[in-house]
Structure formats: structure tokens, C-alpha cells
Scaffold this active site. Structure first.
Site, PDB file in Angstrom:
ATOM      1  CD  GLU A 110       7.879  -0.332   7.609  1.00 51.57           C
ATOM      2  OE1 GLU A 110       6.906  -1.047   7.262  1.00 51.57           O
ATOM      3  OE2 GLU A 110       8.052   0.822   7.179  1.00 51.57           O
ATOM      4  CG  ASP A 155      -0.367  -0.132   2.509  1.00 53.87           C
ATOM      5  OD1 ASP A 155       0.871  -0.225   2.593  1.00 53.87           O
ATOM      6  OD2 ASP A 155      -1.119  -0.142   3.520  1.00 53.87           O
ATOM      7  CB  SER A 156       4.584   1.727  -0.130  1.00 54.86           C
ATOM      8  OG  SER A 156       4.821   0.561  -0.893  1.00 54.86           O
ATOM      9  CD  GLU A 215       0.487  -1.735   8.066  1.00 54.07           C
ATOM     10  OE1 GLU A 215       0.121  -0.948   8.970  1.00 54.07           O
ATOM     11  OE2 GLU A 215       0.981  -1.335   6.989  1.00 54.07           O
ATOM     12  CG  ASP A 243       0.468  -4.136   2.095  1.00 57.93           C
ATOM     13  OD1 ASP A 243       0.682  -5.032   2.932  1.00 57.93           O
ATOM     14  OD2 ASP A 243       1.285  -3.224   1.856  1.00 57.93           O
ATOM     15  CE  LYS A 250       3.335  -6.119   3.762  1.00 59.25           C
ATOM     16  NZ  LYS A 250       2.857  -4.971   4.544  1.00 59.25           N
TER      17      LYS A 250
HETATM   18  O1  KIV Z   1       3.589  -1.169   1.596  1.00 57.25           O
HETATM   19  C1  KIV Z   1       4.777  -1.496   1.627  1.00 57.25           C
HETATM   20  O2  KIV Z   1       5.576  -1.145   0.750  1.00 57.25           O
HETATM   21  C2  KIV Z   1       5.239  -2.316   2.746  1.00 57.25           C
HETATM   22  C3  KIV Z   1       6.710  -2.526   2.850  1.00 57.25           C
HETATM   23  C4  KIV Z   1       7.340  -1.333   3.459  1.00 57.25           C
HETATM   24  C5  KIV Z   1       7.042  -3.756   3.604  1.00 57.25           C
HETATM   25  O3  KIV Z   1       4.464  -2.767   3.520  1.00 57.25           O
END
Ligand code: KIV
Length: 272
Positions: A190, A52-53, A123, A91, A121
Site C-alpha cells: 500500500e 477492516d476499512s 499487517e 483482515d 490478511k
Molecule cells: O482494509 C482494507 O480495505 C485494506 C485495503 C486498503 C488493502 O486493507
């Protein structure tokens, strides 16, 4: 009809656990589009994370919070279309799993069904235990994410190193063990102290993939725009830049503009 022999061996969630067992480190990078993912897959990156980056590096938002399930599915589909070997993890975006386990499962099913990705994934630890169980019961592989969890940035207040004090370090260790017990196939850790990350990696049988968590992890992940040097203003200590694409691309764009303006482009050979 002959079936073409595949020359590659697909990475699965089981391959990653086997890699940890034999001490082979896991390479993971983020990607959000077809062209980048195709190069990464061909280069032998084990895991591609549709992170989600994308919110920061693709859409220009300050945090990851604005991403929606539809955005993630769009990016994930583009990545999956490029893949022959890598494992694709997506994510779950903010707001798509925090309210209850049923919603978490519905969101995960949409990602898997509509994008063709291989795993999701999310969090957090103990707080989202029931959601993780639900998703796993549906046969969807889950990667955890502990330490600095960017979807909670307004709770933390800053992007500084997490789990430096005893209490947070203890919670992190117990969350990692919980994620292993629940059946997660790997955990991203992280921005935590390297010593703690190494201890966590040694304490569980599933791979711990670090970002800013030192060399004792079972693998590493970076955001692709950062490692290619496209994000000029972002230079945390943990980041190794493999290219300076910001400078390279600026030069290329400037040369192109000059060539167009001077009439040098296109040449005789570049027209029909
Ligand atoms: O969204 C993302 O890029 C991440 C990485 C920083 C692991 O979760």
C-alpha cells in the site's frame, strides 16, 4: 440424484500464484455485505477482501482500529454467503493478533470457522513472523500487507507515501522476501513508490497486489466505496473512480423524497 454442473472455476490461492506465473493481473476489491459481494462475484472480481476499512466506510470511524473480531466475522459471513467464484480474504483486526502467535491463531481460526472465508490478511513483516508461521501451520492461507499499514497509523502519524527513504525501502524488500519464504500466498503493498513496488513484485514468486503502488504490481485492489465514487471527500492520486455514485444516489434520494411528498409515489400501478 444429479449434481448441477458448475459453470465457474473457483479462485484459489494457487490460482493466484498461477496467474502471476502467466502474467495475468489479479483484480481485487473490498466488500463488506452480501449484495455488493454478489455483484462483484458475478462481475468476475478474482479476490474479495473483507477489509477492516469497513471501520471507515461502513461505520464512519476515522481509523481502522475500532474494528473487532466479531465485526469482521459478521461482515465476512455476509460476503461468503454471496460467493460462487471469488476468493474471500478477511483482515485480522487491530488487537486480534499483535500480542502473541497463539492469539493470532485463535483469531484466524474463529474467522475461518465462523465465516467460511478462504484466507486471512494481516499487517506487518518481521515483527509478526512467529504469528504468520503459527497460522500457516494450521493450514490457513495468509496474505501479507506491507508499506502503509493503516493499523499503525498513530506510529506513522500520516497517510502519506511510505518507503521513500533507503532504510524503509530496504526493510520493505526484505519483509516481502520473508513473507514469501514463510509461505504467504500474496502480499498487499500500500502507498509506496511505483519503482519500488515493481522491484518487489519482480523479486518474489507470489503475487504483489498494489493500492497506490503503481502498475508494476501483479494485481490491484481498491476500496469499493472509493472506486464507486461514494466517498466524496477522499480523492488520493491513486484512486480511479468508475462511477459518481455520491451524485447519483443523492439525486435518487432527492427524487424519491419529492415523489413521496407530492403524492406521486406510489402510483396506481405501484399498489395492490
Ligand atoms: O482494509 C482494507 O480495505 C485494506 C485495503 C486498503 C488493502 O486493507
Amino acid at each position: 440424484m444429479s449434481v448441477a454442473k458448475k459453470e465457474y472455476k473457483r479462485i484459489t490461492v494457487k490460482s493466484l500464484v498461477d496467474m502471476k506465473k502467466r502474467g495475468e493481473k489479479i483484480s481485487m476489491l473490498t466488500a463488506y455485505d452480501y449484495s455488493m459481494a454478489k455483484i462483484m462475484d458475478g462481475a468476475g472480481i478474482d479476490v474479495i477482501l473483507v477489509g477492516d476499512s469497513a471501520s471507515n466506510v461502513m461505520a464512519g470511524y476515522e481509523t481502522t482500529l475500532p474494528m473487532t473480531l466479531d465485526h469482521m466475522i459478521y461482515h465476512a459471513t455476509s460476503v461468503v454467503n454471496a460467493i460462487s467464484r471469488s476468493l474471500v480474504v478477511v483482515d485480522l483486526p487491530f488487537g486480534s493478533y499483535q500480542s502473541d502467535p497463539k492469539e493470532a491463531l485463535r483469531s484466524s481460526i474463529r474467522i475461518m470457522k465462523e465465516s467460511g472465508a478462504h484466507a486471512i490478511k494481516l499487517e506487518g513483516g518481521k515483527e509478526i513472523k512467529e504469528s504468520i508461521k503459527r497460522i500457516l501451520h494450521a493450514g490457513i492461507p495468509v496474505m501479507g500487507h506491507l508499506g502503509l499499514t493503516p493499523q499503525s497509523i498513530y506510529k506513522f502519524g500520516t497517510y502519506t507515501v511510505r518507503a521513500k527513504d533507503e532504510e524503509e525501502a530496504e526493510k520493505l524488500k526484505s519483509d516481502a522476501k520473508l513473507l514469501e519464504r514463510l509461505g504467504c500466498f500474496a502480499v498487499v503493498l500500500e502507498k509506496v513508490p511505483a519503482k519500488l513496488a515493481k522491484e518487489v513484485a519482480k523479486s518474489v514468486s507470489i503475487p504483489i497486489i498494489g493500492i497506490g503502488a503503481g502498475n508494476g504490481c501483479d494485481g490491484q485492489v481498491l476500496v469499493v466505496h472509493d472506486m464507486l465514487g461514494m466517498t466524496k471527500e477522499f480523492h488520493p492520486r491513486f484512486l480511479r473512480r468508475y462511477l459518481d455514485l455520491y451524485t447519483e444516489m443523492t439525486g435518487a434520494f432527492q427524487r424519491y423524497a419529492e415523489d413521496v411528498k407530492s403524492g406521486d409515489f406510489p402510483s396506481e400501478d405501484e399498489q395492490y
